[in-house]
Structure formats: structure tokens, C-alpha cells
Enzyme design. Sequence first.
Site, PDB file in Angstrom:
ATOM      1  N   GLY A  59      76.736  21.114 -44.010  1.00 54.63           N
ATOM      2  CA  GLY A  59      76.197  21.480 -42.708  1.00 54.63           C
ATOM      3  C   GLY A  59      76.656  22.865 -42.323  1.00 54.63           C
ATOM      4  N   GLY A  96      77.820  25.481 -38.775  1.00 59.15           N
ATOM      5  CA  GLY A  96      78.222  25.543 -37.382  1.00 59.15           C
ATOM      6  C   GLY A  96      77.979  26.924 -36.821  1.00 59.15           C
ATOM      7  N   GLY A  97      78.608  27.201 -35.672  1.00 60.10           N
ATOM      8  CA  GLY A  97      78.388  28.475 -35.010  1.00 60.10           C
ATOM      9  C   GLY A  97      78.881  29.668 -35.801  1.00 60.10           C
ATOM     10  N   VAL A 106      79.982  24.448 -43.981  1.00 59.60           N
ATOM     11  CA  VAL A 106      80.868  23.446 -44.577  1.00 59.60           C
ATOM     12  C   VAL A 106      80.234  22.928 -45.864  1.00 59.60           C
ATOM     13  CG1 VAL A 106      82.079  21.263 -44.233  1.00 59.60           C
ATOM     14  CG2 VAL A 106      81.717  22.793 -42.294  1.00 59.60           C
ATOM     15  N   LYS A 125      85.439  24.562 -45.351  1.00 56.87           N
ATOM     16  CA  LYS A 125      84.783  25.326 -44.295  1.00 56.87           C
ATOM     17  C   LYS A 125      84.958  26.807 -44.619  1.00 56.87           C
ATOM     18  CE  LYS A 125      84.906  24.082 -39.927  1.00 56.87           C
ATOM     19  NZ  LYS A 125      85.316  23.846 -38.518  1.00 56.87           N
ATOM     20  N   ASP A 146      87.026  21.265 -26.797  1.00 55.46           N
ATOM     21  CA  ASP A 146      85.637  21.210 -27.270  1.00 55.46           C
ATOM     22  C   ASP A 146      85.314  19.829 -27.821  1.00 55.46           C
ATOM     23  OD1 ASP A 146      83.103  22.187 -27.708  1.00 55.46           O
ATOM     24  OD2 ASP A 146      83.563  23.045 -29.667  1.00 55.46           O
TER      25      ASP A 146
END
Length: 682
Positions: free
Chosen positions: A12, A14-15, A19, A34, A128
Site C-alpha cells: 500500500g 501513504g502520504g 509499504v 516502509k 493520529d
Amino acid sequence: MSERYRIEHRLGEGGMADVYLATDTYLNRQVAIKVLRLDFRDDQKAQQRFRHEAAAISELNNSHIVGVYDFGDTEGMQYIVMEFVDGQNLKQYIKQNFPIPYAKVVDIMEQVFVAVKEAHDHNIIHRDLKPQNILIDKQGYVKITDFGISKAESENTMTQTRSIVGSIHYLSPEQIKGHIANQQSDIYSLGIILYEMLTGKVPFNGETAVSIAIKHSQNPIPSVRDFDPRIPQALENVVLKATTKNPADRYDNVSEMAQDLQTALDQSRANEARFSINSAEAATEETKVMPFKPLTAANLKTSDGKQNKRNQSKSVPKRRKHHRRRWIIISILVLLVLLTTALAAIGSRTTVPSVVGLSQQAAIEQLQKSDLMAGKITYQASDEITKNKVIATDPKANTKVSKQAKIKLIVSAGPKKFQLENYVGQDYQMTADKLEAKGFNVKKRNASSETFQAGQILQQDFKAGDSMVPKGSTLTFVVSTGISQVTLANLHGMTKNQVISYMNKNGLNPVFDYVYSNKTKKNRVDHQSPAAGQIIRQGSSVIVYLSRGKREQQDELHQFNVRIKIPFDDQTDGQSNQSIPTKMAYTKNAEESDDYEQSSGSDVRDDSSSDEIEDGQSSNIILIYLKDHDHKYKNVYKQMIITKDSEITLPFKLTKNEVGKYKIVRNDKTIIEDSNVTVDSH
């Protein structure tokens, strides 16, 4: 990193990082890596946040927090090697399993509480917390991740530009206003997560982040019982208390919230009233002393004053008249002094107000309103009164005392804690009985073992020496089933609860999945893997497929391919275009971000001839965006690195009425684009 870790495929994005699933070739295990994205390579703040995440997680040692194995950089690209969780995030879980049984909601939240408490015990505020950062493996075990913007409790939550950090749908009002985040800020986020698990949606939405932020700051949280009246009031009350606008009105800590949630489904709380914030009573009225006018001989006139005047003309000795007047004045003055003293004595007394249940600061303010002062403050363990709230005063409430007297405050230190031991190797049932007698909630997970006998504890989700409040705390043990074998029964037609009962009885772990079926009744077992009659070890997992019922009729999907030639550009001006470390083989199937369904990697076919980039070789970064029945256009469908002209085949799935599109971006510039891909045009 290139020598030790072999990249398998992307999990996937992220910002600021992607990953990947990888294999640790030294230890022969799967890990998640990551990797900081290329566009953040020169961003100092992003790099600092990346390092901070690794440092924050390394401080925490808890089975409900994703562990960090390694950290470093290769050729200027930072990476973190983490524990791989084979499952899905809570956002996906809610989408696939809603409505979720209330008992399951409580179970998931309790596991999240364990992780958040571990962070708070180390003075780390996550800042978060959201379903996308909560992972659930195939055995239902929960772990939280992404501590990239976590902070020590004493640190400010804002950057120098005062920009908001965190996900706006789950952000507390005080963080939105730029105030310092604390434990109550994380508790607010937990309340929003609980809301979403109960309703399948977040409480506030809007067209912009600003509009959502305003709703969090000003609007009351919508009632979950308005969404579903079957939700127990006690369960809604947990949401309401966790998400009050004022942090002081929320739970004091995660343990208190866990304790409240754990009993929310109890029959004893079936008739509980809806939670509301009770403001303190107004201060007692002050005693007012009315002003008086001093009395003098001039205004002392009796009802027979005229008669006295007439008597003055009589022959009374002058000295006697003056003597009597003097004694009258003296008597009056004495009475006035006594009256004034009595009024002063009454005015200097006050009543000790009731401050039981108030916070220490609120109690002090209440005493001051009654013209009293706080005296010595002592702390005492209490199971009834919340930590840091007043248990009693000395003198007691409603006692008459002098103004400005010092009142002793006895404040709750919270429930008495119990120190836990290392229970590994001990008999589970004896250990569980002992801990449950102390007030702990004890949970069990099965696993086979060749070294531990059946019934012995293999692992525990807490450290030896930890001190916990028994009430509201859950302890989880992994228990050996030995090497006993089980012949699997035929589970077809069973309900989910019947499967769980069977698995617990036989020391097995169920993994549930869902399929459409025209033959099997909805929510009943359609098939299983391994199949009935197979012999497996106790502690093994069995995949159980539950029926979703018949698939609803949909428009027919047409599948076709679009073949595209991507030209190579060798005018790179000496800039490095590689988005991943060199000499690292990546498979070709890409997946979308956590917020959307994953793309089908098996449909992606790449015709480039090489999977590896040699050192110093010129290359282009290619990003491919695709929109069809299954894919969102705003997410990268596929990322490639090419060293020559290359061809790729894009698979489309569209109905007759749908319009697809795609674009090819090379080194941040769109070079090929088609916004009118239809079934008829291909």
C-alpha cells in the site's frame, strides 16, 4: 538493505511512504518495509518524521503495537523494517463486516486500548489514531501502527507554521485549535473510532477539511442510537463521554475508558440514563450585613416625648437629669456593641461546600467561592472515585467554619494496582483463575507447541513487573495445545458462533472470510479450508467461508485490454530518476491505498524486459493512472522504472454505460492520456 531484504510486492501507499512486503533472507521471515517516497527524499521535515516514527515505536514493547526490526537508508532512501501483519486495517474491516456485533466491537477496542495505554505510559501521544492505522490479522489480533506524528506529552502539537497534524475526521477540537495534545486528545480519537464501528461512518463530513474541523469544534456528536436504536445507551455513553468538546470532561485515561466500555453490555446497565455534563453548583450565597445608622440622643424619642418635654418645666434638679441621660446613652451604646459583635460573628462564618467527585482544581475554586482555602492535600486509593477526583474533605461538607479556614482535601489516587509476573510456562487455567479473582479480564489464544505441554502458557501480552488496575484491564495469553491432532468436522451450515464454539473446544483458531453463494443460506458456512476430515494440529488456523447470500444482479462487465507503447527519454540532465534503491527486484503488481479496494495484481502485465536497474544506468520513472469499474483514477495504478522504450497492456473492466480513462506520467509530466475509453471504442 539490498543484500538482506528481498522485496516481494507493494502492500500500500501513504502520504509520504510506500509499504512493501519483503523477505528477510537472514532470518527467513516475512517483514513489511516502509520506504520514504522519492518526492520526500530532500524534505528535511519528512525525514525527521520518518526517523521519529522508528524511534517512537522502538521505545514501546507491546504485542498490540507493530514492532520495528530495523531502520536505515540506502542510496539516500530511508526505510523502516517492521513486523508484517497478515490481515487488513480496521477501515477495511468495518467496510467488509458492518454491522459488527457489539461484543466484537468491544473486543477490538479493548485490544486498541492496550496499545494506546502502553504509549501513554511512556508519555507518547499518538495524535493520529484512526482505523487506517489499526491492523487486524487473520486471527482477529489487533495492532496499531504509524507513530510518525506522535509526540511526548509535554511537546506542542503544532509546527512553526501552526498547521494541523493528524487526520481531520478523527482530530480532537483542541488539536484543531492549536492547543497541546494530551491523553484526552487520543481518547477523543478513540471515541470517533468507536462511533464509526457502531455506525459504519464518521460523525462529521464536509466538502473541505475546514468545514469538518468546524463541526468537530462546535457541533455535538450525532447520536449513534439515532442511527440504530438497538445500540445500548451505556455503549453510546462511552462515545459521548470520550468526545466531549472540553478535554476535562472526557475520561482521565485510557484505562478508565476501557473499564467503562467493558461493562457497557452488562444487563445491570440496561436502564442507564444518557450521558450529559453536569456543571458544578453555584457558590453558596454570601451573608450580607445591612448597614445601620448610629443612634444618638437626638433621635431617641419615645411615644410620650411630649410629656417629657412638659416635665422639663418642672422643678427637677439639673444634675439628676443629666445623670439619667448619660446612663441611657451608655446602655444604648453597649447594646449596639453587642449587636455589632454578634452580626460580625455571624458574618465571619461559612459552610463547607460539597466537593466530592470534583477535580482538585475545581474543588479549590469551589472552596474559594465559599471564602475558604485549600489546606493539606493527601492521596488515597479508591475503587469508587476516579483518579485525581476528591474523595472527602476535613472538616466534612455542610460543617460551619470560620471564613478563610483551611480545608483538607483527600484526593483519589485511583484503584490499587496489581503487579504482574512472568507466567510463561505456568498452567493457564490456574493462572487465569488467580488473575480473574483479582478482577482482571483474561483471554486465551491457542497455539501448538513441541516444547510446552498442553495447557501451559507460551506468551503473554504484557511485561513481567507491569502494574495494572485489575478492574477494566484485559490480559491475553497464548496457550499451548501441545502437538495433539484434530480431525476436522464438517462445518457446512454452521453459524459463526457455532464455529467459534467448535474451534475453542478443539484448540483451533478460526479465520473468517465471506463469499457469495446461491446454495448456502446467508451467514452460514459455505465451505472450509482445510476440508472436513483433514487431520491438523491443535493451534492451527482454519479458514471458514461464510455465505453472503445470492449476488445481486449487476450490469454485465466487459473485459478488454489496451496496449500502450511508452517512449523512453534519456534527457535526464544527470538527475536520478529511481524511486527505489538500486539492485532491488520488485514484482510488477501494484495495489491502491488503504482507503480503496486493492487492484488485482494478477491482471497487470508488464512487458519490460528487466526487473533490475544497474548502477549508474539512466532510467525513467513511469506512473500509470487508470479508471475503470474497479479502480480509482486519483491513485497510482502502477509504478514502473524503464531503461528503454517499453510496452504495457492495461486491462479494463467496464459496463456498457461506463467511461474509463488512463494517463501515463513520465518524470512528473503527462505524456499519454485517453479520457474516453468505452466498450464500443475497443
